[in-house]
Scaffold this motif. Sequence first.
Motif, PDB file in Angstrom:
ATOM      1  N   TYR A 102     -33.206 102.208  23.558  1.00 49.68           N
ATOM      2  CA  TYR A 102     -32.268 103.222  24.044  1.00 49.68           C
ATOM      3  C   TYR A 102     -30.901 102.599  24.329  1.00 49.68           C
ATOM      4  N   LEU A 103     -30.886 101.431  24.942  1.00 47.73           N
ATOM      5  CA  LEU A 103     -29.607 100.771  25.239  1.00 47.73           C
ATOM      6  C   LEU A 103     -28.873 100.373  23.965  1.00 47.73           C
ATOM      7  N   GLN A 104     -29.610  99.940  22.941  1.00 49.31           N
ATOM      8  CA  GLN A 104     -28.988  99.620  21.651  1.00 49.31           C
ATOM      9  C   GLN A 104     -28.382 100.875  21.029  1.00 49.31           C
ATOM     10  N   THR A 105     -29.059 102.004  21.194  1.00 50.95           N
ATOM     11  CA  THR A 105     -28.537 103.276  20.702  1.00 50.95           C
ATOM     12  C   THR A 105     -27.247 103.638  21.423  1.00 50.95           C
ATOM     13  N   LEU A 106     -27.241 103.488  22.742  1.00 48.84           N
ATOM     14  CA  LEU A 106     -26.022 103.768  23.504  1.00 48.84           C
ATOM     15  C   LEU A 106     -24.865 102.896  23.020  1.00 48.84           C
ATOM     16  N   LYS A 107     -25.147 101.648  22.750  1.00 51.17           N
ATOM     17  CA  LYS A 107     -24.125 100.716  22.278  1.00 51.17           C
ATOM     18  C   LYS A 107     -23.579 101.152  20.913  1.00 51.17           C
ATOM     19  N   GLY A 165     -26.993 115.034  12.225  1.00 50.47           N
ATOM     20  CA  GLY A 165     -28.041 114.260  11.577  1.00 50.47           C
ATOM     21  C   GLY A 165     -28.753 113.301  12.526  1.00 50.47           C
ATOM     22  N   LEU A 166     -28.112 112.995  13.633  1.00 46.99           N
ATOM     23  CA  LEU A 166     -28.711 112.099  14.628  1.00 46.99           C
ATOM     24  C   LEU A 166     -29.645 112.824  15.592  1.00 46.99           C
ATOM     25  N   ARG A 167     -29.595 114.139  15.580  1.00 47.96           N
ATOM     26  CA  ARG A 167     -30.339 114.883  16.606  1.00 47.96           C
ATOM     27  C   ARG A 167     -31.824 114.538  16.617  1.00 47.96           C
ATOM     28  N   GLU A 168     -32.467 114.593  15.472  1.00 46.89           N
ATOM     29  CA  GLU A 168     -33.923 114.390  15.442  1.00 46.89           C
ATOM     30  C   GLU A 168     -34.327 112.995  15.923  1.00 46.89           C
ATOM     31  N   PRO A 169     -33.764 111.909  15.363  1.00 45.72           N
ATOM     32  CA  PRO A 169     -34.191 110.598  15.866  1.00 45.72           C
ATOM     33  C   PRO A 169     -33.745 110.335  17.308  1.00 45.72           C
ATOM     34  N   LEU A 170     -32.559 110.823  17.671  1.00 45.31           N
ATOM     35  CA  LEU A 170     -32.092 110.603  19.041  1.00 45.31           C
ATOM     36  C   LEU A 170     -32.922 111.396  20.042  1.00 45.31           C
ATOM     37  N   GLU A 171     -33.316 112.591  19.663  1.00 46.47           N
ATOM     38  CA  GLU A 171     -34.177 113.373  20.551  1.00 46.47           C
ATOM     39  C   GLU A 171     -35.537 112.693  20.708  1.00 46.47           C
ATOM     40  N   GLY A 172     -36.078 112.185  19.615  1.00 45.99           N
ATOM     41  CA  GLY A 172     -37.351 111.477  19.695  1.00 45.99           C
ATOM     42  C   GLY A 172     -37.268 110.267  20.600  1.00 45.99           C
ATOM     43  N   LEU A 173     -36.200 109.480  20.440  1.00 48.18           N
ATOM     44  CA  LEU A 173     -36.033 108.293  21.279  1.00 48.18           C
ATOM     45  C   LEU A 173     -35.808 108.684  22.740  1.00 48.18           C
ATOM     46  N   THR A 174     -35.024 109.713  22.969  1.00 42.46           N
ATOM     47  CA  THR A 174     -34.762 110.162  24.342  1.00 42.46           C
ATOM     48  C   THR A 174     -36.053 110.621  25.007  1.00 42.46           C
ATOM     49  N   ARG A 175     -36.888 111.334  24.282  1.00 37.19           N
ATOM     50  CA  ARG A 175     -38.163 111.810  24.831  1.00 37.19           C
ATOM     51  C   ARG A 175     -39.103 110.646  25.154  1.00 37.19           C
ATOM     52  N   LEU A 176     -39.007 109.571  24.389  1.00 36.50           N
ATOM     53  CA  LEU A 176     -39.801 108.377  24.702  1.00 36.50           C
ATOM     54  C   LEU A 176     -39.202 107.602  25.879  1.00 36.50           C
ATOM     55  N   TYR A 177     -37.869 107.588  25.949  1.00 37.49           N
ATOM     56  CA  TYR A 177     -37.167 106.822  26.974  1.00 37.49           C
ATOM     57  C   TYR A 177     -37.358 107.409  28.377  1.00 37.49           C
ATOM     58  N   LEU A 178     -37.319 108.724  28.485  1.00 36.61           N
ATOM     59  CA  LEU A 178     -37.361 109.350  29.813  1.00 36.61           C
ATOM     60  C   LEU A 178     -38.555 108.914  30.657  1.00 36.61           C
ATOM     61  N   PRO A 179     -39.797 108.977  30.146  1.00 40.09           N
ATOM     62  CA  PRO A 179     -40.913 108.516  30.986  1.00 40.09           C
ATOM     63  C   PRO A 179     -40.873 107.014  31.242  1.00 40.09           C
ATOM     64  N   ALA A 180     -40.336 106.257  30.291  1.00 36.48           N
ATOM     65  CA  ALA A 180     -40.222 104.806  30.504  1.00 36.48           C
ATOM     66  C   ALA A 180     -39.213 104.511  31.607  1.00 36.48           C
ATOM     67  N   ARG A 181     -38.123 105.235  31.601  1.00 33.29           N
ATOM     68  CA  ARG A 181     -37.055 105.001  32.572  1.00 33.29           C
ATOM     69  C   ARG A 181     -37.432 105.524  33.958  1.00 33.29           C
ATOM     70  N   TYR A 182     -37.992 106.699  33.990  1.00 30.82           N
ATOM     71  CA  TYR A 182     -38.232 107.346  35.278  1.00 30.82           C
ATOM     72  C   TYR A 182     -39.681 107.277  35.734  1.00 30.82           C
ATOM     73  N   GLY A 183     -40.607 106.949  34.824  1.00 34.31           N
ATOM     74  CA  GLY A 183     -42.010 106.838  35.197  1.00 34.31           C
ATOM     75  C   GLY A 183     -42.495 105.404  35.192  1.00 34.31           C
ATOM     76  N   GLY A 184     -41.790 104.558  34.452  1.00 31.02           N
ATOM     77  CA  GLY A 184     -42.092 103.143  34.448  1.00 31.02           C
ATOM     78  C   GLY A 184     -43.186 102.683  33.514  1.00 31.02           C
ATOM     79  N   GLY A 204     -34.112 102.071  14.440  1.00 30.69           N
ATOM     80  CA  GLY A 204     -33.710 101.717  13.081  1.00 30.69           C
ATOM     81  C   GLY A 204     -33.091 102.900  12.359  1.00 30.69           C
ATOM     82  N   ASP A 205     -33.687 104.076  12.500  1.00 33.02           N
ATOM     83  CA  ASP A 205     -33.137 105.288  11.886  1.00 33.02           C
ATOM     84  C   ASP A 205     -31.748 105.588  12.439  1.00 33.02           C
ATOM     85  N   ILE A 206     -31.612 105.494  13.743  1.00 38.36           N
ATOM     86  CA  ILE A 206     -30.336 105.794  14.399  1.00 38.36           C
ATOM     87  C   ILE A 206     -29.260 104.815  13.948  1.00 38.36           C
ATOM     88  N   LEU A 207     -29.584 103.533  13.907  1.00 37.36           N
ATOM     89  CA  LEU A 207     -28.593 102.536  13.491  1.00 37.36           C
ATOM     90  C   LEU A 207     -28.170 102.748  12.046  1.00 37.36           C
TER      91      LEU A 207
END
Length: 92
Positions: free
Chosen positions: A5-10, A38-57, A72-75
């Motif tokens: 997620y941080l690499q995506t933000l960068k 075109g980024l919506r689908e991979p970014l949404e997928g990554l965001t959905r994975l990131y949220l529980p990791a970030r806030y649930g640990g 990789g898709d996003i980059l």
Amino acid sequence: MRRAYLQTLKALKALGLPRLASEGPLEYLERVSLPLPGLREPLEGLTRLYLPARYGGRTGEEEAERAEALLGDILRLCSSPASKGPFRAGSS
């Protein structure tokens, strides 16, 4: 997971689309998807994975592997000619 997620933000910041201090991950997803649909689908997928990791640990190996694949898709999409700005932070 968090690294992906941080690499995506960068990468998105380099395109002129940094995440604003006032934005949560889902708000950022919506804003970035407007100029780069075109980024919506991979970014949404990554965001959905990131949220529980970030806030649930907790994340599993399968989720981490999926996050890396989405990164990789996003980059790839960020480096395509269609993704080149100019974009301005806060613009939609």
